[in-house]
Design a protein around this motif. Structure first.
Motif, short mmCIF file in Angstrom:
data_model
loop_
_atom_site.label_atom_id
_atom_site.label_comp_id
_atom_site.label_asym_id
_atom_site.label_seq_id
_atom_site.Cartn_x
_atom_site.Cartn_y
_atom_site.Cartn_z
N ALA A 19 4.17 30.67 86.74
CA ALA A 19 3.57 31.20 85.52
C ALA A 19 4.29 32.45 85.03
O ALA A 19 4.30 32.75 83.83
N ASN A 33 5.94 25.26 80.17
CA ASN A 33 5.35 25.83 81.37
C ASN A 33 3.83 25.72 81.29
O ASN A 33 3.17 26.52 80.62
N PHE A 35 1.65 26.46 83.34
CA PHE A 35 0.93 27.53 84.04
C PHE A 35 0.87 28.83 83.26
O PHE A 35 0.15 29.75 83.65
N SER A 36 1.61 28.91 82.15
CA SER A 36 1.54 30.10 81.30
C SER A 36 1.36 29.74 79.83
O SER A 36 1.36 30.62 78.98
N LYS A 40 -3.36 27.37 79.82
CA LYS A 40 -3.16 27.80 81.21
C LYS A 40 -4.47 27.92 82.00
O LYS A 40 -4.51 27.61 83.19
N GLU A 41 -5.53 28.37 81.34
CA GLU A 41 -6.80 28.52 82.06
C GLU A 41 -7.35 27.16 82.47
O GLU A 41 -7.88 26.98 83.57
N ARG A 44 -5.27 25.81 85.27
CA ARG A 44 -5.63 26.47 86.53
C ARG A 44 -6.89 25.85 87.13
O ARG A 44 -6.97 25.63 88.35
N GLY A 78 -0.75 19.84 84.90
CA GLY A 78 -0.31 20.76 85.93
C GLY A 78 -0.18 20.12 87.30
O GLY A 78 0.24 20.76 88.26
#
Length: 238
Positions: A19, A33, A35-36, A40-41, A44, A78
């Protein structure tokens, strides 16, 4: 880190490090990406639920490495090679709003089912990528399309140190390095083999044809290819 950690913890820590990763790319190329990115939330939440479900132990596992995440696949969830629909239906992980279905994931889903199901498969393997971040390029018509790290000489040159470092960090999952399975028997296998000659990450690397190649061009031979995957995966099964 003090004390022993689970495989889930190590993989999620690796994702957290991804991230924070920024990469220099040639003009016309972009990193995807999950994870960023803007979701992203949500990513996650999904990855945390998935890895704690299947990897909350310290058992060594073998790596199964694709080339890089697809922008409509792992870049959405992800989780490598798991599309949203299969994640929800097969794991019970809520991925509402991520209704992307991929033929490659469907082929692997069948292989995993025949191996013994997700509990047995993920007890033996971690699925990931040589390049753990997605890559896209802009076509002449201005459309973003998936690309692989090896498709452009300058791209590979800029990514090389990141790729080698990412492979080494994935060994820290607690990986069984006796064998690695490479999804993609062409350029991905050639690059991974060359890195392995220099770094000696794995005792050997087994190439497997890419599911996209199978489902798009050899659909009438899917059974044959699935048996090849299963034979390779079962070779060192206890």
């Amino acid at each position: 880190m003090n004390g022993r950690t689970t495989v889930a913890h190590r993989i999620l820590q690796f994702n957290a490090e991804l991230a924070e990763t920024t990469l220099e790319l040639p003009p016309g190329f972009t990193v995807i990406n999950p994870f960023s990115g803007p979701q992203k939330e949500r990513v996650r939440e999904v990855t945390t639920a998935f890895y704690h479900k299947y990897y909350d132990d310290d058992k060594p596992r073998r790596l199964v490495l694709g080339s890089s995440p697809a922008r409509r696949g792992t870049a959405v969830t992800g989780v490598p090679f798991e599309d949203a629909q299969l994640l929800e239906s097969e794991t019970g992980v809520d991925v509402d709003g991520y209704a992307v279905s991929r033929p490659s994931a469907g082929f692997l889903h069948d292989v995993i089912r025949r191996y013994g199901g997700r509990d047995e498969f993920y007890a033996d393997f971690v699925m990931s990528f040589v390049c753990p971040l997605g890559l896209v390029r802009r076509s002449p018509k201005g459309k973003e399309v998936n690309c692989n790290y090896y498709e452009n000489k300058k791209l590979l040159e800029l990514l090389h140190s990141f790729l080698v470092d990412a492979l080494e960090r994935q060994l820290a999952f607690g990986t069984d390095t006796s064998v690695c399975y490479c999804i993609g028997s062409g350029e991905n296998f050639r690059f991974l083999s060359k890195v392995n000659e220099d770094e000696r990450f794995f005792q050997r690397i087994v190439p497997l044809d890419h599911p996209r190649f199978i489902t798009q061009y050899n659909r009438d031979r899917e059974e044959e290819f699935a048996e090849k995957f299963l034979s390779a995966f079962r070779e060192q099964r206890d």
